[in-house]
Design an enzyme around this catalytic site. Sequence first.
Site, mmCIF file in Angstrom:
data_model
loop_
_atom_site.group_PDB
_atom_site.id
_atom_site.type_symbol
_atom_site.label_atom_id
_atom_site.label_comp_id
_atom_site.label_asym_id
_atom_site.label_seq_id
_atom_site.Cartn_x
_atom_site.Cartn_y
_atom_site.Cartn_z
ATOM 1 C CG HIS A 293 -1.917 -0.929 1.377
ATOM 2 N ND1 HIS A 293 -1.985 -1.848 2.510
ATOM 3 C CD2 HIS A 293 -2.781 -1.482 0.604
ATOM 4 C CE1 HIS A 293 -3.162 -2.705 2.597
ATOM 5 N NE2 HIS A 293 -3.566 -2.398 1.368
ATOM 6 C CE LYS B 206 -12.515 -7.419 2.212
ATOM 7 N NZ LYS B 206 -11.177 -6.636 1.495
ATOM 8 N NE ARG C 207 -2.942 -7.989 -4.572
ATOM 9 C CZ ARG C 207 -3.820 -8.234 -3.190
ATOM 10 N NH1 ARG C 207 -3.479 -8.429 -2.482
ATOM 11 N NH2 ARG C 207 -4.948 -8.673 -3.592
ATOM 12 C CB SER D 287 -4.386 -6.511 4.664
ATOM 13 O OG SER D 287 -4.027 -5.102 4.249
HETATM 14 O O1 PNS Z 1 -8.684 -2.877 0.490
HETATM 15 P P1 PNS Z 1 -10.153 -3.318 -0.117
HETATM 16 O O2 PNS Z 1 -11.072 -4.125 0.971
HETATM 17 O O3 PNS Z 1 -9.919 -4.417 -1.253
HETATM 18 O O4 PNS Z 1 -10.978 -2.295 -0.376
HETATM 19 C C1 PNS Z 1 -12.383 -2.290 -1.092
HETATM 20 C C2 PNS Z 1 -12.816 -0.924 -1.203
HETATM 21 C C3 PNS Z 1 -12.977 -0.302 0.200
HETATM 22 C C4 PNS Z 1 -12.415 -0.003 -2.174
HETATM 23 C C5 PNS Z 1 -14.403 -1.321 -1.503
HETATM 24 O O5 PNS Z 1 -14.866 -2.306 -0.802
HETATM 25 C C6 PNS Z 1 -15.335 0.123 -1.550
HETATM 26 O O6 PNS Z 1 -15.265 0.779 -2.398
HETATM 27 N N1 PNS Z 1 -16.287 0.131 -0.797
HETATM 28 C C7 PNS Z 1 -17.277 1.263 -0.403
HETATM 29 C C8 PNS Z 1 -18.661 0.825 -0.663
HETATM 30 C C9 PNS Z 1 -18.920 0.879 -2.046
HETATM 31 O O7 PNS Z 1 -18.664 1.940 -2.800
HETATM 32 N N2 PNS Z 1 -19.222 -0.291 -2.715
HETATM 33 C C10 PNS Z 1 -19.262 -0.289 -4.331
HETATM 34 C C11 PNS Z 1 -17.998 -0.463 -5.064
HETATM 35 S S1 PNS Z 1 -18.497 -1.462 -6.653
#
Ligand code: PNS
Length: 168
Positions: free
Chosen positions: A17, A41, A90, A128
């Site tokens: 990150h 999560k 990745r 993570s």
């Molecule tokens: O580090 P991560 O867990 O892969 O991040 C995922 C994240 C936070 C980018 C995604 O879950 C997100 O954007 N969540 C907010 C809710 C949202 O907008 N959902 C629709 C996305 S298509």
Amino acid sequence: MAVAVYPGSFDPVTLGHQDIIERSSKIMDKVIVGVLKNNSKSPLFSAKERVKMLKSVTGHMPNVEILAFDGLLVDFVRQCHADVIVRGLRAITDFEYELQMSQTNRVISPGVDTIFLTTNLKYSYLSSSIVKEIAMYQGDISAFVTPEIALKVLERAEAVKKGARLAE
Ligand code: PNS
């Protein structure tokens, strides 16, 4: 001024990150790291703790700001007056999920684009979740996170093993 939002769970922030934050901060005028608050999560660290940890590892980058957010990412992007979302890729396994998210975000909020930075090869296997799993067994996580973060993760993992509740 080009502003990007780099969203994620960051539970905990890894060197992968940090590499994406560092590289995007050189491309953009400003990078806002968005820490997702209500994460399904079951995070090891609360959003407040994750924000604090991110602040401590990005303190040397003046154009990087760390904020927690709730709700839809596209709404947060709008609130931040950001131009784009940045995500790290990745491997090919990330691609489908990332493509789905970026396409969905653009449909629900036309104009919100996502740009991808390919993860540094050194960290292409890193997540993570893997860091947390190793920490649960008190393994060596020094190749994946900074020493300061490693200490916090190992301490929290030990506490959770002893029955402490996960962060809310
Ligand atoms: O580090 P991560 O867990 O892969 O991040 C995922 C994240 C936070 C980018 C995604 O879950 C997100 O954007 N969540 C907010 C809710 C949202 O907008 N959902 C629709 C996305 S298509």
